[in-house]
Write a protein that holds these residues in place. Structure first.
Motif, PDB file in Angstrom:
ATOM      1  N   THR A   1      -9.174  48.482   3.633  1.00 43.62           N
ATOM      2  CA  THR A   1     -10.232  47.718   2.961  1.00 43.62           C
ATOM      3  C   THR A   1     -10.049  46.221   3.177  1.00 43.62           C
ATOM      4  O   THR A   1     -11.015  45.494   3.442  1.00 43.62           O
ATOM      5  CB  THR A   1     -10.238  48.031   1.460  1.00 43.62           C
ATOM      6  OG1 THR A   1     -10.459  49.428   1.266  1.00 43.62           O
ATOM      7  CG2 THR A   1     -11.325  47.244   0.744  1.00 43.62           C
ATOM      8  N   LEU A   2      -8.806  45.746   3.078  1.00 40.64           N
ATOM      9  CA  LEU A   2      -8.542  44.309   3.181  1.00 40.64           C
ATOM     10  C   LEU A   2      -8.659  43.800   4.604  1.00 40.64           C
ATOM     11  O   LEU A   2      -9.156  42.694   4.844  1.00 40.64           O
ATOM     12  CB  LEU A   2      -7.148  43.999   2.632  1.00 40.64           C
ATOM     13  CG  LEU A   2      -6.896  44.296   1.156  1.00 40.64           C
ATOM     14  CD1 LEU A   2      -5.468  43.968   0.785  1.00 40.64           C
ATOM     15  CD2 LEU A   2      -7.870  43.521   0.272  1.00 40.64           C
TER      16      LEU A   2
ATOM     17  N   ASN B   1     -10.248  45.350   7.230  1.00 36.52           N
ATOM     18  CA  ASN B   1     -11.537  45.690   7.866  1.00 36.52           C
ATOM     19  C   ASN B   1     -11.378  45.854   9.373  1.00 36.52           C
ATOM     20  O   ASN B   1     -12.236  45.453  10.157  1.00 36.52           O
ATOM     21  CB  ASN B   1     -12.587  44.635   7.539  1.00 36.52           C
ATOM     22  CG  ASN B   1     -14.003  45.112   7.840  1.00 36.52           C
ATOM     23  OD1 ASN B   1     -14.299  46.315   7.753  1.00 36.52           O
ATOM     24  ND2 ASN B   1     -14.886  44.192   8.199  1.00 36.52           N
TER      25      ASN B   1
ATOM     26  N   ALA C   1      -5.924  36.128   8.160  1.00 36.30           N
ATOM     27  CA  ALA C   1      -6.897  36.596   7.172  1.00 36.30           C
ATOM     28  C   ALA C   1      -6.339  37.708   6.299  1.00 36.30           C
ATOM     29  O   ALA C   1      -6.571  37.726   5.075  1.00 36.30           O
ATOM     30  CB  ALA C   1      -8.165  37.065   7.888  1.00 36.30           C
ATOM     31  N   LEU C   2      -5.592  38.642   6.878  1.00 31.55           N
ATOM     32  CA  LEU C   2      -5.057  39.749   6.094  1.00 31.55           C
ATOM     33  C   LEU C   2      -4.014  39.266   5.093  1.00 31.55           C
ATOM     34  O   LEU C   2      -3.966  39.749   3.956  1.00 31.55           O
ATOM     35  CB  LEU C   2      -4.458  40.818   7.009  1.00 31.55           C
ATOM     36  CG  LEU C   2      -3.816  42.021   6.302  1.00 31.55           C
ATOM     37  CD1 LEU C   2      -4.813  42.713   5.383  1.00 31.55           C
ATOM     38  CD2 LEU C   2      -3.234  43.001   7.318  1.00 31.55           C
TER      39      LEU C   2
ATOM     40  N   ALA D   1      -5.892  37.758   2.217  1.00 35.95           N
ATOM     41  CA  ALA D   1      -6.603  38.813   1.492  1.00 35.95           C
ATOM     42  C   ALA D   1      -5.642  39.654   0.659  1.00 35.95           C
ATOM     43  O   ALA D   1      -5.977  40.094  -0.452  1.00 35.95           O
ATOM     44  CB  ALA D   1      -7.368  39.699   2.471  1.00 35.95           C
TER      45      ALA D   1
ATOM     46  N   GLU E   1      -4.715  37.611  -2.424  1.00 36.28           N
ATOM     47  CA  GLU E   1      -5.882  37.513  -3.296  1.00 36.28           C
ATOM     48  C   GLU E   1      -6.120  38.823  -4.034  1.00 36.28           C
ATOM     49  O   GLU E   1      -6.428  38.832  -5.237  1.00 36.28           O
ATOM     50  CB  GLU E   1      -7.110  37.128  -2.470  1.00 36.28           C
ATOM     51  CG  GLU E   1      -7.100  35.684  -1.993  1.00 36.28           C
ATOM     52  CD  GLU E   1      -8.294  35.347  -1.122  1.00 36.28           C
ATOM     53  OE1 GLU E   1      -8.616  34.132  -0.989  1.00 36.28           O
ATOM     54  OE2 GLU E   1      -8.932  36.274  -0.561  1.00 36.28           O
ATOM     55  N   ALA E   2      -5.990  39.948  -3.334  1.00 36.51           N
ATOM     56  CA  ALA E   2      -6.190  41.247  -3.958  1.00 36.51           C
ATOM     57  C   ALA E   2      -5.113  41.520  -5.008  1.00 36.51           C
ATOM     58  O   ALA E   2      -5.401  42.081  -6.075  1.00 36.51           O
ATOM     59  CB  ALA E   2      -6.193  42.346  -2.902  1.00 36.51           C
TER      60      ALA E   2
END
Length: 255
Positions: free
Chosen positions: A166-167, A169, A227-228, A231, A234-235
């Motif tokens: 999900t994170l 993508n 980016a991962l 993310a 953040e998650a």
């Protein structure tokens, strides 16, 4: 709004004659800037027999990487004379993981923390993955400077329908994985989230847990350009805020 408090498990080591508890600033900074939470350092000592006072106050736990390895006897393995260990951290981390899981408290485990997650729930480790035939892409070269050392090392294949899927993508991403120990047998409660090209497990989650994720690489040093990594923090922060809200709501209803 007050930030959730997130515990960071320390390492214990000697610097000269001084007995220290420490956590790298990269983890503290990633929690503050990426997860938007307030870090609280938890000392590594076997003097702590009960962790309820910590768990009652916290909304999440970070288990960072470290120079030491999980003691081999904790997973039925054979250690070696040159293996640096930290029995006090093992005591704190493994106990906290099991007790936090019982509360469904958010957990993020990185590198050594990833290995602790497997051991905490009954898994086994390779004491030295390179001696077992795994790729040298995982190996850390201490002669390199830090920016070079923490570069992308290899790709990982991400399992579908997981947290990382999900994170990220994407089915495949590059990571900066550096480690000596690795998963030999995955704990029954854990689910594979990603593997390296040589088959080694690089990420896993606790099955049925809202957010309890372990990764073998180092997202804490890559927030600005990966980016991962961003993310992921953040998650984790969002899950910690959700946990704090749910526990405060439950306490209010009981009052």
């Amino acid at each position: 709004m007050m930030r959730p408090l997130v515990g960071v498990v320390c390492d214990r080591f000697f610097l000269g004659e001084h007995d220290l508890h420490s956590a790298k600033h990269s983890y503290v900074r990633a929690l503050m800037t990426g997860a938007n939470v307030s870090p609280v350092l938890i000392p590594a000592t076997r003097d702590i027999e009960t962790f309820d006072s910590y768990l009652d106050a916290l909304s999440g736990l970070l288990f960072p990487g470290g120079a030491s390895n999980v003691e081999a006897h904790r997973y039925g393995g054979q250690g070696s004379a040159d293996m640096l260990v930290d029995p006090d951290r093992d005591h704190v981390a493994l106990t906290l993981m099991r007790e936090a899981a019982a509360r469904d408290m958010p957990m993020l485990a990185i590198c050594r923390g990833f290995q602790e997650l497997n051991v905490a729930f009954g898994g086994k480790l390779h004491t030295d993955i390179h001696a077992c035939g795994h790729s040298a892409d995982h190996l850390e070269d201490l002669a390199e400077d830090l920016p070079t050392r923490y570069r992308y090392r290899h790709e990982i294949d991400i399992s579908p329908a997981g947290i990382l899927s999900t994170l990220a993508n994407a089915p495949r991403v590059r990571v900066n994985s550096l480690h000596r120990q690795g998963v030999a047998a995955l704990a029954p409660r854990l689910v594979v989230e990603a593997r390296a090209p040589d088959g080694l497990i690089e990420a896993c989650r606790v099955d049925g847990h809202t957010f309890a994720l372990g990764v073998q690489w180092h997202p804490e040093v890559m927030l600005e350009h990966d980016a991962l990594s961003l993310a992921l923090f953040e998650a984790f922060g969002a899950s910690c805020r959700g946990y704090r809200y749910s526990t405060q709501r439950a306490a209010h209803q009981e009052a």
